[in-house]
Enzyme design. Structure first.
Site, PDB file in Angstrom:
ATOM      1  N   ARG A 104      36.814 -16.607  69.857  1.00 16.50           N
ATOM      2  CA  ARG A 104      38.179 -16.289  69.466  1.00 16.50           C
ATOM      3  C   ARG A 104      38.222 -14.877  68.929  1.00 16.50           C
ATOM      4  O   ARG A 104      37.492 -14.540  68.001  1.00 16.50           O
ATOM      5  CB  ARG A 104      38.561 -17.247  68.333  1.00 16.50           C
ATOM      6  CG  ARG A 104      39.815 -17.977  68.566  1.00 16.50           C
ATOM      7  CD  ARG A 104      40.139 -18.968  67.506  1.00 16.50           C
ATOM      8  NE  ARG A 104      39.844 -18.671  66.123  1.00 16.50           N
ATOM      9  CZ  ARG A 104      40.525 -19.180  65.112  1.00 16.50           C
ATOM     10  NH1 ARG A 104      41.554 -19.976  65.340  1.00 16.50           N
ATOM     11  NH2 ARG A 104      40.204 -18.926  63.880  1.00 16.50           N
ATOM     12  N   THR A 108      43.709 -11.343  67.376  1.00 15.15           N
ATOM     13  CA  THR A 108      44.773 -11.895  68.233  1.00 15.15           C
ATOM     14  C   THR A 108      44.689 -13.417  68.370  1.00 15.15           C
ATOM     15  O   THR A 108      45.645 -14.058  68.822  1.00 15.15           O
ATOM     16  CB  THR A 108      44.675 -11.305  69.655  1.00 15.15           C
ATOM     17  OG1 THR A 108      43.432 -11.751  70.231  1.00 15.15           O
ATOM     18  CG2 THR A 108      44.706  -9.786  69.638  1.00 15.15           C
ATOM     19  N   ASP A 203      33.770 -21.767  59.647  1.00 12.66           N
ATOM     20  CA  ASP A 203      33.454 -21.418  61.035  1.00 12.66           C
ATOM     21  C   ASP A 203      32.266 -22.267  61.498  1.00 12.66           C
ATOM     22  O   ASP A 203      31.128 -22.073  61.068  1.00 12.66           O
ATOM     23  CB  ASP A 203      33.113 -19.932  61.134  1.00 12.66           C
ATOM     24  CG  ASP A 203      32.948 -19.496  62.578  1.00 12.66           C
ATOM     25  OD1 ASP A 203      33.685 -18.592  63.010  1.00 12.66           O
ATOM     26  OD2 ASP A 203      32.090 -20.072  63.285  1.00 12.66           O
ATOM     27  N   ASP A 206      29.125 -20.456  63.068  1.00 10.18           N
ATOM     28  CA  ASP A 206      28.318 -19.757  62.063  1.00 10.18           C
ATOM     29  C   ASP A 206      27.517 -20.740  61.217  1.00 10.18           C
ATOM     30  O   ASP A 206      26.369 -20.488  60.864  1.00 10.18           O
ATOM     31  CB  ASP A 206      29.224 -18.909  61.155  1.00 10.18           C
ATOM     32  CG  ASP A 206      29.678 -17.628  61.838  1.00 10.18           C
ATOM     33  OD1 ASP A 206      29.017 -17.192  62.807  1.00 10.18           O
ATOM     34  OD2 ASP A 206      30.704 -17.070  61.414  1.00 10.18           O
TER      35      ASP A 206
END
Ligand SMILES: O=P(O)(O)OC[C@H]1O[C@H](OP(=O)(O)OP(=O)(O)O)[C@H](O)[C@@H]1O
Ligand SMILES: O=c1cc[nH]c(=O)[nH]1
Ligand SMILES: [Mg+2]
Length: 212
Positions: A104, A108, A203, A206
């Site tokens: 991602r 944006t 995340d 991660d």
């Protein structure tokens, strides 16, 4: 409309709480994510068709059941989807694995594709697309667009499996691919201003790979 199910089995909810905790180590996060994948596999395969097979027990001949019908494929959305594959494969070891790489854009929130490799006969298989997180839904929708348009997989043969979903992502995915079944371990509150799920778990990629 296809299925939408929150798989709220106590074991899954308990394990999800473990990985939501910010102090969960990378090692434990990876192990428990796979365990949840294994438990989800039980639910997402519930309607696989069965067929009769004749076998012989040590006592006598008998007709019993085995899984019939379409062959299976698991398609993780890289990177985070990889964290669920081993657990699901433990339950359906004959499944083939395709990969779709996507990240991602943090500004944006567009999905940028960087890799795709699927079994040649993917259009003949029942396909489980897996990614722990469904936030805006853009990554999942982009992956399913590719599978349905470029590789001719029918929506009816696709199941999307995630651990934490935002209502915004569910709505977007259902609108874009109304015939795809969706299973999630949790339906969270909403997205924050950066497109992260709240309360969420941060995340996922991660945390699985220890990159932050
Ligand atoms: O629903 P969306 O708004 O598209 O967000 C969800 C996506 O974001 C995360 O991937 P990320 O881009 O962090 O890549 P990674 O798996 O490599 O960490 C996650 O694993 C999903 O693929
Ligand atoms: O909360 C979120 C949103 C997108 N991707 C993640 O890994 N987590
Ligand atoms: Mg990530």
């Amino acid at each position: 409309m296809a299925k939408f199910e929150v798989v709220n089995h106590p074991l899954i909810q308990h394990k999800l709480t473990i990985i939501r905790d910010k102090d969960c180590s990378t090692k434990v996060f990876r192990e428990v994510t796979n365990e949840i994948g294994m438990l989800m596999a039980y639910e997402i395969t519930r309607d696989l068709p069965l067929e009769d097979i004749e076998i012989e027990t040590p006592i006598m001949k008998t007709t019993q059941k085995q899984i019939a019908g379409k062959k299976l494929a698991i398609v993780p959305i890289l990177r985070a989807g990889l964290g669920m594959v081993d657990g699901i494969m433990d339950m359906i070891p004959a499944a083939r694995v395709g990969h779709i790489g996507m990240y991602r854009d943090p500004d944006t929130l567009e999905a940028i594709e960087y890799f795709a490799k699927f079994p040649q006969d993917i259009h003949e298989r029942r396909v489980f697309v897996v990614d722990p997180m469904l936030a805006t839904g853009v990554s999942a929708i982009t992956a399913l667009n590719q599978l349905t348009t470029k590789y001719n997989v029918k929506e009816e043969n696709i199941t999307f499996v995630c651990l934490v979903a935002a209502p915004e992502g569910i709505k977007a995915l259902q609108e874009a691919h109304p015939n795809v079944d969706i299973y999630t371990a949790a339906l969270d509150e909403k997205l924050n201003e950066h497109g992260y799920i709240i309360p969420g778990l941060g995340d996922a990629g991660d945390r699985i790979f220890g990159t932050k």
